[in-house]
Design a protein around this motif. Structure first.
Motif, mmCIF file in Angstrom:
data_model
loop_
_atom_site.group_PDB
_atom_site.id
_atom_site.type_symbol
_atom_site.label_atom_id
_atom_site.label_comp_id
_atom_site.label_asym_id
_atom_site.label_seq_id
_atom_site.Cartn_x
_atom_site.Cartn_y
_atom_site.Cartn_z
ATOM 1 N N GLU A 8 50.711 40.733 38.661
ATOM 2 C CA GLU A 8 50.214 38.799 39.436
ATOM 3 C C GLU A 8 48.892 39.361 40.109
ATOM 4 O OE1 GLU A 8 51.808 35.226 42.386
ATOM 5 O OE2 GLU A 8 53.368 37.450 42.279
ATOM 6 N N ALA A 9 48.447 40.509 40.298
ATOM 7 C CA ALA A 9 47.432 40.872 41.737
ATOM 8 C C ALA A 9 46.835 40.942 41.011
ATOM 9 C CB ALA A 9 47.715 42.039 42.173
ATOM 10 N N ILE A 10 46.307 40.763 39.682
ATOM 11 C CA ILE A 10 45.369 41.457 39.020
ATOM 12 C C ILE A 10 45.228 39.804 38.282
ATOM 13 C CG2 ILE A 10 44.765 43.577 38.948
ATOM 14 C CD1 ILE A 10 46.041 43.565 35.765
ATOM 15 N N LEU A 11 45.562 39.035 38.196
ATOM 16 C CA LEU A 11 45.816 37.362 37.498
ATOM 17 C C LEU A 11 44.344 36.553 37.609
ATOM 18 C CD1 LEU A 11 47.597 35.632 35.743
ATOM 19 C CD2 LEU A 11 48.652 34.327 37.745
ATOM 20 N N PRO A 12 43.610 37.183 38.416
ATOM 21 C CA PRO A 12 42.253 36.309 39.015
ATOM 22 C C PRO A 12 41.288 36.537 37.432
ATOM 23 C CG PRO A 12 42.608 36.503 41.022
ATOM 24 C CD PRO A 12 44.063 37.434 40.105
ATOM 25 N N VAL A 13 41.470 38.013 37.410
ATOM 26 C CA VAL A 13 40.900 38.335 35.732
ATOM 27 C C VAL A 13 41.311 37.192 34.396
ATOM 28 C CG1 VAL A 13 40.447 40.290 33.728
ATOM 29 C CG2 VAL A 13 40.783 40.647 36.685
ATOM 30 N N TRP A 14 42.557 36.888 34.405
ATOM 31 C CA TRP A 14 42.955 35.955 33.491
ATOM 32 C C TRP A 14 43.135 34.625 33.911
ATOM 33 C CZ3 TRP A 14 47.517 39.185 32.280
ATOM 34 C CH2 TRP A 14 47.725 41.000 31.754
ATOM 35 N N GLN A 15 42.352 34.345 34.595
ATOM 36 C CA GLN A 15 42.427 32.890 35.273
ATOM 37 C C GLN A 15 42.193 31.769 34.191
ATOM 38 O OE1 GLN A 15 39.829 32.032 38.808
ATOM 39 N NE2 GLN A 15 40.679 30.759 39.372
#
Length: 67
Positions: free
Chosen positions: A29-36
């Motif tokens: 979830e912390a790296i979710l902005p990459v998969w926005q």
């Protein structure tokens, strides 16, 4: 600090497995902005929360085959 008796069997416990899965989902979830745009908002948070609750429930359920 001492380990609990039979701590070598910890990975056989569903509560431990689910806690690890919950932590992994939190990290994703912390790296979710990459998969926005690819993953709907709140999906990982919901799954991580449900997994954490399942870990807590599994902690109080007797698990056979660990004696």
């Amino acid at each position: 600090m001492q380990l609990i008796p039979k701590s070598r069997n910890a990975m056989k416990l569903w509560s431990i497995r689910l806690a690890i899965a919950s932590a992994a989902l939190g990290a994703v979830e912390a790296i979710l902005p990459v998969w926005q745009g690819m993953v709907p908002e709140g999906v990982f948070a919901s799954i991580a929360s449900a997994t954490a609750v399942a870990a807590a429930v599994a902690r109080v359920i007797k698990q056979e085959g660990l004696s």
